[in-house]
Scaffold this motif. Structure first.
Motif, PDB file in Angstrom:
ATOM      1  N   LEU B  20      60.657  74.142  47.852  1.00 13.94           N
ATOM      2  CA  LEU B  20      60.726  73.423  46.584  1.00 13.94           C
ATOM      3  C   LEU B  20      60.381  71.942  46.756  1.00 13.94           C
ATOM      4  O   LEU B  20      60.899  71.275  47.644  1.00 13.94           O
ATOM      5  CB  LEU B  20      62.137  73.547  45.995  1.00 13.94           C
ATOM      6  CG  LEU B  20      62.296  72.875  44.626  1.00 13.94           C
ATOM      7  CD1 LEU B  20      62.763  73.876  43.599  1.00 13.94           C
ATOM      8  CD2 LEU B  20      63.219  71.680  44.693  1.00 13.94           C
ATOM      9  N   LEU B  60      68.325  66.958  42.370  1.00 16.26           N
ATOM     10  CA  LEU B  60      67.463  67.895  43.097  1.00 16.26           C
ATOM     11  C   LEU B  60      68.125  68.376  44.373  1.00 16.26           C
ATOM     12  O   LEU B  60      68.049  69.553  44.707  1.00 16.26           O
ATOM     13  CB  LEU B  60      66.140  67.203  43.453  1.00 16.26           C
ATOM     14  CG  LEU B  60      65.254  66.865  42.262  1.00 16.26           C
ATOM     15  CD1 LEU B  60      64.150  65.911  42.689  1.00 16.26           C
ATOM     16  CD2 LEU B  60      64.658  68.138  41.687  1.00 16.26           C
ATOM     17  N   CYS B  72      67.870  71.398  48.836  1.00 21.68           N
ATOM     18  CA  CYS B  72      67.976  71.377  47.384  1.00 21.68           C
ATOM     19  C   CYS B  72      69.308  71.999  46.972  1.00 21.68           C
ATOM     20  O   CYS B  72      69.986  72.616  47.781  1.00 21.68           O
ATOM     21  CB  CYS B  72      66.810  72.139  46.741  1.00 21.68           C
ATOM     22  SG  CYS B  72      66.922  73.926  46.881  1.00 21.68           S
ATOM     23  N   VAL B  73      69.662  71.822  45.722  1.00 20.63           N
ATOM     24  CA  VAL B  73      70.956  72.319  45.249  1.00 20.63           C
ATOM     25  C   VAL B  73      70.912  73.797  44.894  1.00 20.63           C
ATOM     26  O   VAL B  73      71.893  74.355  44.419  1.00 20.63           O
ATOM     27  CB  VAL B  73      71.478  71.503  44.042  1.00 20.63           C
ATOM     28  CG1 VAL B  73      71.649  70.047  44.410  1.00 20.63           C
ATOM     29  CG2 VAL B  73      70.526  71.646  42.841  1.00 20.63           C
ATOM     30  N   GLY B  74      69.757  74.432  45.092  1.00 18.10           N
ATOM     31  CA  GLY B  74      69.629  75.851  44.764  1.00 18.10           C
ATOM     32  C   GLY B  74      70.659  76.677  45.506  1.00 18.10           C
ATOM     33  O   GLY B  74      70.974  76.389  46.650  1.00 18.10           O
ATOM     34  N   LEU B  79      75.472  74.703  49.218  1.00 15.41           N
ATOM     35  CA  LEU B  79      76.551  74.725  48.243  1.00 15.41           C
ATOM     36  C   LEU B  79      77.320  73.420  48.346  1.00 15.41           C
ATOM     37  O   LEU B  79      77.231  72.705  49.333  1.00 15.41           O
ATOM     38  CB  LEU B  79      77.461  75.944  48.416  1.00 15.41           C
ATOM     39  CG  LEU B  79      78.243  76.143  49.704  1.00 15.41           C
ATOM     40  CD1 LEU B  79      79.473  75.252  49.763  1.00 15.41           C
ATOM     41  CD2 LEU B  79      78.697  77.608  49.767  1.00 15.41           C
ATOM     42  N   LYS B 113      66.563  82.113  52.478  1.00 13.71           N
ATOM     43  CA  LYS B 113      65.836  81.986  51.209  1.00 13.71           C
ATOM     44  C   LYS B 113      64.445  82.537  51.405  1.00 13.71           C
ATOM     45  O   LYS B 113      63.798  82.280  52.401  1.00 13.71           O
ATOM     46  CB  LYS B 113      65.743  80.522  50.784  1.00 13.71           C
ATOM     47  CG  LYS B 113      65.004  80.395  49.466  1.00 13.71           C
ATOM     48  CD  LYS B 113      65.542  79.291  48.648  1.00 13.71           C
ATOM     49  CE  LYS B 113      64.988  79.385  47.263  1.00 13.71           C
ATOM     50  NZ  LYS B 113      65.519  78.376  46.396  1.00 13.71           N
ATOM     51  N   THR B 123      66.686  83.592  40.154  1.00 13.07           N
ATOM     52  CA  THR B 123      67.591  82.476  40.385  1.00 13.07           C
ATOM     53  C   THR B 123      68.828  82.661  39.526  1.00 13.07           C
ATOM     54  O   THR B 123      68.713  83.182  38.430  1.00 13.07           O
ATOM     55  CB  THR B 123      66.944  81.134  40.014  1.00 13.07           C
ATOM     56  OG1 THR B 123      65.575  81.252  40.247  1.00 13.07           O
ATOM     57  CG2 THR B 123      67.518  80.028  40.823  1.00 13.07           C
TER      58      THR B 123
END
Lengths: 1078, 123
Positions: B20, B60, B72-74, B79, B113, B123
């Motif tokens: 990302l 982000l 990233c915070v995905g 977490l 991922k 997502t």
């Protein structure tokens, strides 16, 4: 983590309460409006993340209620201790909260509040404040997760596009070559991704051309959105608007606009990379652009060009650019089964020529038999035209009513926008959509969920007959490329089936590609543009595929006829101005003439009205109600005047009560969208005239006092807000279609405008236009004097000349519906059904009492009258009949005298032949001569006024933007000319005497000369008589040294030694003149 | 047409676990144009691209407090539990986290991922 869903609505709303009360258990009420207001005042101030009263604020409270319910369910389990866990040795892990609480997972915190409300009320209990703050943090966190999810999804989708794996290859090819062809089918992502790859690779001046304006806007939005505005990428430039700024790195523009930029700066220094999209569509201007680029490339070795195409005829483009490399991107299509179902020769269902719908119904039946209704998938039927669509529509709807398994919808460009949108709605479960479409759904409109395609194999296209200069809608077999494109529509969302209603051998016989536009349309504007870009002789221009020579010749001849090219095919002053106006030659002429006669405002409206599709909806044609409601707006002068009235009335409605304009239009069978377009085109024309010095730039009218200025600013801000909200809402959502009982195909919402929804078109309209200015013009239009209307007609007539039709002499004895007209090249045309002359043909008939020739022996056929009229028309359209579109009636004699390119006369001028095809007989040669003389004088003065205007325009430099006041001389000249023209058009000519004598004694009223003269000699004398009063400015008279300029092709200039004057004489005239001196 | 002067990007944020990328316009704990919100970690922030409202921001990502990787915070990369942890570090030190987090990570099992580009990774 989405919040749990609410099961029931809110309760106990509005119970009186006091939030300041010390909390008594069970008495605290979050639903109390007072409580909520207290918290909103503290947390949702104007400078806060969420503002009081906003949509966001409402969303928060909904979230809050759900969260409360969720937490109530969970509360017993809360505070689960985890005592077994030892303290961690790693410091970063040692400080973790020992007791799990979801609030530790939120990475933000809400501060405050600093004060508790301006109302000076006490603060609520701290526990409640904490509860609220925590909810707010959860809400914000939820918003962050949602937005980030969208971002991640967006990037995944981009990466999943077929083109994604080819980006590097495109860039590499472009490094090594000047031109690269990217070939990939719809849906591969090339239009959105290639510009972004280029930007990411460091290119910064990228232009991407599109054949359609709408694509420019949507692509610019999409690319800006996908690239998260990181390249300042959001830029598009189209006919009406531009969002381009200095920071813009990629601009989406139409081909026409790019060509005009090349016209201004031939080496195109402003761009590093040029992407030409959809080259396979082979649009006229695209083909021309390719030719221009091929010539430009050697001069701009640093310029890179990317041609993007569907996988059609790629080698043509590659070889045109010296074997440019091709990057081919496979499409994302699912397998499609092709079923050939040739139509067997069967007895026709009826005798009419109507399309037989039975083969189409058989496909519907077959689908119903073979596929269970639970298996979704809609049907798209390609038909050749609107008549065919309505034939199948009728039958298919009857079938649908019977089976209850189909919703049948038509799709073609003449439908209203709202009706077109219905094809995107969803059918209820167990029901399929059946969309009956023209080739519009082949490439332009993409509908999701199509599983079945029926291809009739036919298309109707505008054919162009260069000999007749006639547009003709004809039915053709499609090309193999189109057939494949149609088939592909079935495989976009899953495996599909394509039923071809022709044999495989037919398919093999199809042309491989569709006929490019350059081979089927009028080339006037193209030739004009080529001339103004000095690309040399259009006949030898290296087109990718040359146009038919006959079309080129016709276009050149036409432009010469229109005065845009001179006899050596060079641009005339008016021609070079016309080339700068991106409009039809005829419209351009009208605009220029209108500006000469101070009729700019009405001419702008009329020209705009003639440049967009007719606003009268097709379905309304058959409705007597709409026609009756529209009747007060009809003008018996002609259709452009009706359109003029419609537009003005609409503007008035809008300025008085804008919300109801939509209803006003619907009631009258008017497609409001077209009126918005008209307003846009009108504004653009106005700007063009301003840019080219034909119209003084209007100083922005400043409202006098600061109060009204403030008011205005406030209104605009409110409008912007509305627009923004609309854009956020994403516009029209999808609706579920209803099984129809009534023919016509309705969505669940009958009346899109009746609700309280914002009319976004109205908002955009108000943002773009000054309603006050438009209204002023519309009000002025109501007060147009008869004289002004007559002048306006002259301007239209001269602009449209030589597009004339003469009524058939027997029309007055024919039925209303059988009125026929003849043009120079086409016999038996009829006014378009929407025309006033189709519904009230009597306005064209010569009134009995006015008819001259009292002798009964003369039949109706050749009545002598001063009231004969001609129709001038904007275009000729041939479908099943040849239709005259947008007609105006004009007085026959005067118009021909003023407009014709050549006039041949007999000796005493009692017979005139205009442009070699229209003959006029005049009873009285005296008055005929007078008229002829007057017309010659007027023509010369008109020319000179026009020349002066053009010269004035040419003197102006665009950078010197200072207003040059029109000098009073010119003003008077124009005023005099207008007056004389009016007098002339009102003149009568059918007095009684008929003289056979060629040469009669005549005394000049000015100098007293008494001599036997022929009429022509008299005219010549009158124009040069030294004693004659100068009724125009001297310049105008000087400009007319020769009577009857261009009177006939046979004329040659002649200098007479005896009288020392210059003449234009035919051989007979020459002899006659010489005899005078003998 | 509105012409909003947008804050120029400072650079491009790139998650070191997934591919990302996005331009960021602020790094820190106090996003611009917002008064009452503080971020609890040094975050890479951009203007929320999905709303025209200028004051809206989107976090982000940030650095993992154990390995300092930029993530990233995905939910498949990191977490937040009072601090930012990348998922590989969480997995390594799973016992340091409360049971709720452990269960949560279990649920996210599989490759840390999927590389961006594979369709279908929801997502």
């Amino acid at each position: 983590m989405p919040p749990p869903r609410a099961k029931d609505g809110r309760d106990d709303r509005g119970r009186p309460c006091d939030p300041r009360e010390e909390e008594a258990p069970g008495k605290w009420d979050w639903n109390c409006p007072e409580t909520r207001r207290l918290f909103e005042d503290a947390f949702f101030r104007d400078e806060d993340y969420i503002r009081r009263g906003s949509e966001e604020c409402e969303k928060f409270w909904t979230f809050f209620e759900r969260l409360q319910r969720f937490q109530n369910l969970r509360s017993p389990g809360k505070g689960d201790r985890d005592p077994g866990r030892p303290k961690h040795s790693i410091p970063a892990l040692a400080g973790l909260p020992r007791t799990y609480d979801p609030c530790h997972r939120i990475n933000l915190s809400v501060l405050g509040p600093d004060t508790w409300g301006p109302r000076g009320l006490g603060r609520p209990p701290p526990g409640r404040v904490a509860e609220f703050r925590q909810a707010l943090q959860h809400y914000l966190d939820f918003g962050q997760r949602q937005a980030f999810g969208r971002l991640a999804r967006l990037q995944q989708e981009r990466a999943a596009l077929p083109i994604a794996r080819y980006g590097a290859r495109v860039l590499q090819a472009l490094k090594e070559h000047q031109v690269v062809v990217v070939a990939g089918d719809t849906g591969c992502g090339k239009s959105t991704q290639v510009p972004q790859y280029l930007l990411a690779a460091g290119f910064s001046h990228v232009a991407c051309t599109q054949p359609r304006r709408i694509a420019c806007i949507s692509l610019a939005k999409r690319v800006s959105f996908e690239s998260l505005s990181q390249y300042g990428a959001r830029g598009y430039q189209i006919r009406f608007e531009s969002t381009r700024t200095a920071a813009t790195k990629v601009v989406f523009l139409t081909v026409g606009l790019l060509l005009r930029q090349i016209q201004r700066e031939p080496s195109l220094p402003q761009y590093q990379v040029l992407i030409v999209d959809e080259v396979h569509e082979r649009h006229l201007h695209n083909d021309f652009l390719l030719g221009v680029l091929r010539r430009l490339l050697p001069q701009r070795p640093d310029l890179k060009v990317v041609l993007m195409s569907a996988t059609i005829n790629i080698s043509l483009f590659s070889s045109y650019f010296d074997g440019a490399p091709v990057v081919q991107v496979p499409g994302r299509l699912f397998p499609i089964t092709v079923v050939y179902q040739p139509q067997e020769a069967e007895p026709p269902a009826s005798k009419s020529e109507k399309l037989d719908p039975r083969p189409f119904l058989r496909v519907l039946e077959a689908i119903d038999k073979k596929y269970p209704p639970e298996e979704r998938g809609d049907l798209l039927v390609f038909l050749s035209g609107m008549a065919e669509i309505s034939a199948v529509l009728e039958a298919a709807q009857a079938y649908a009513r019977h089976t209850q398994r189909w919703v049948v919808l038509p799709l073609h460009s003449a439908l209203s926008v709202a009706d077109q949108d219905k094809v995107f709605d969803v059918a209820p479960p167990g029901v399929r959509k059946c969309i009956l479409s023209t080739n519009i759904a082949e490439t332009s409109v993409t509908i999701d969920g199509i599983r079945f395609v029926v291809d009739s194999g036919k298309v109707k296209e505008m054919g162009y007959d260069p000999q007749a200069k006639l547009q003709r809608l004809q039915e053709f077999w499609i090309s193999q490329a189109s057939a494949e494109q149609r088939k592909g529509r079935a495989g976009r969302t899953g495996p599909g089936v394509c039923f071809r209603l022709y044999a495989e051998s037919d398919y093999d016989a199809f042309a491989p590609y569709p006929v490019p536009e350059i081979r089927r349309v009028a080339l006037d504007s193209l030739v004009l543009q080529m001339k103004s870009m000095s690309v040399g002789d259009p006949r030898t221009f290296p087109f990718i595929e040359p146009p038919p020579p006959a079309s080129l010749e016709t276009a050149i001849l036409y432009l010469r006829d229109q005065g845009a090219l001179d006899s050596s095919e060079a641009l005339t002053p008016i021609g070079s101005l016309l080339a700068q106006l991106p409009v039809d030659v005829v419209i351009g002429k009208m605009l220029i003439l209108g500006s000469v006669f101070h009729l700019v405002e009405p001419v702008l409206t009329v020209a705009a009205a003639l440049s967009v599709q007719s606003p009268f909806t097709r379905s309304a044609q058959g409705k007597p109600d709409s026609a009756a409601a529209r009747r007060p707006l009809d003008s018996d002068h002609g259709d452009p005047f009706t359109l003029f009235n419609v537009f003005n009335a609409w503007v008035q409605v809008k300025s008085k009560r804008s919300r109801s304009s939509r209803k006003w239009c619907r009631h009258r069978g008017i497609e409001e969208h077209r009126l918005y377009e008209m307003a846009n085109v009108r504004r653009q024309f106005k700007e063009l005239l301003e840019d080219h010095g034909l119209l003084a730039r209007a100083r922005a009218p400043q409202p006098g006092d600061s109060h009204s200025r403030l008011q205005q600013r406030r209104e605009r801000r409110a409008l912007y807000q509305l627009k923004r909200q609309h854009e956020e809402g994403g516009g029209r959502g999808r609706k579920v279609l209803r099984l129809q009982d009534d023919p016509g195909g309705c969505s669940s919402e009958e009346d899109p405008g009746a609700g309280d929804s914002v009319d976004i078109q109205d908002v955009k309209f108000k943002l773009r236009h000054s309603l006050d200015q438009l209204q002023a013009a519309a009000t002025a239009a109501q007060d147009l004097t008869r004289d002004q209307v007559a002048l306006l007609k002259l301007v239209l007539g001269r602009g449209l000349y030589p597009q004339l039709a003469v009524p058939d002499p027997f029309n007055s004895s024919r039925k209303d519906s059988d009125q026929i007209f003849h043009t120079q090249s086409k016999q038996g045309t009829v006014p378009h059904p929407t025309s006033i002359f189709a519904s009230s043909p009597e306005v064209l008939h010569v009134q009995e009492q006015e008819a001259g020739g009292t002798e009964g022996s003369r039949g109706n056929k050749d009545k002598m009258s001063s009231r004969h009229q001609l129709l001038t028309f904007v275009s000729l359209l041939e479908t099943n009949k040849a239709y005259l579109v947008n007609c105006v009636r004009i007085p026959a004699l005067q118009s021909l005298l003023l407009f014709s390119r050549s006039l041949d006369t007999n000796g005493d001028c009692s017979r005139l032949v205009a442009d070699g095809w229209l003959e006029l007989q005049l009873e009285d040669s005296e008055s005929a001569v007078r008229l002829l003389a007057a017309s010659v004088r007027l023509r010369a003065r008109w020319e000179s006024a026009l020349d002066r205007q053009l010269a004035r325009q040419a003197r102006r430099r665009p950078e010197v933007d200072q207003e040059e006041e029109e000098d009073p001389g010119t003003r008077k000249e124009v005023a005099d000319l207008s007056r004389e023209l009016l007098k002339f058009t009102a003149s009568k000519s059918d007095t009684d005497l008929y003289s056979d004598c060629l040469r009669t004694f005549w005394t000049c009223p000015h100098c007293g000369l008494h001599a036997p003269l022929t009429p022509l000699e008299r005219i010549s004398h009158e124009n040069t008589c030294p004693e004659a009063p100068q009724d125009g400015p001297p310049g105008a008279e000087e400009a007319a040294p020769t009577p009857l300029r261009k009177a006939s092709v046979l004329q040659k200039p002649y200098h007479c030694e005896a009288c020392g004057k210059d003449f234009l004489f035919t051989p007979t005239e020459l002899l006659r003149h010489r005899r005078q001196h003998v | 047409m509105e012409c909003e002067a947008e804050r120029p990007p400072l650079g491009v944020f790139k998650c070191q676990l997934c591919a990302l990328t996005a331009p960021y316009s602020y790094v820190g704990q106090k996003p611009p144009d917002t008064q009452s919100i503080v971020l609890l970690e040094e975050s890479y922030v951009m203007k929320d691209p999905f709303t025209p409202d200028k004051g809206r921001f989107l976090v982000l990502g940030s650095r993992c407090s154990l390995c300092s990787r930029l993530v990233c915070v995905g939910p498949e990369c990191s977490l937040f539990y009072s601090k930012r942890f990348c998922l590989p570090c969480v997995r390594e030190n799973l016992d340091a986290f409360p049971r709720e987090i452990q269960q949560d990570v279990e649920r996210r099992k599989g490759p840390s991922k999927k590389p961006v580009g594979q369709p279908g990774s929801g997502t």
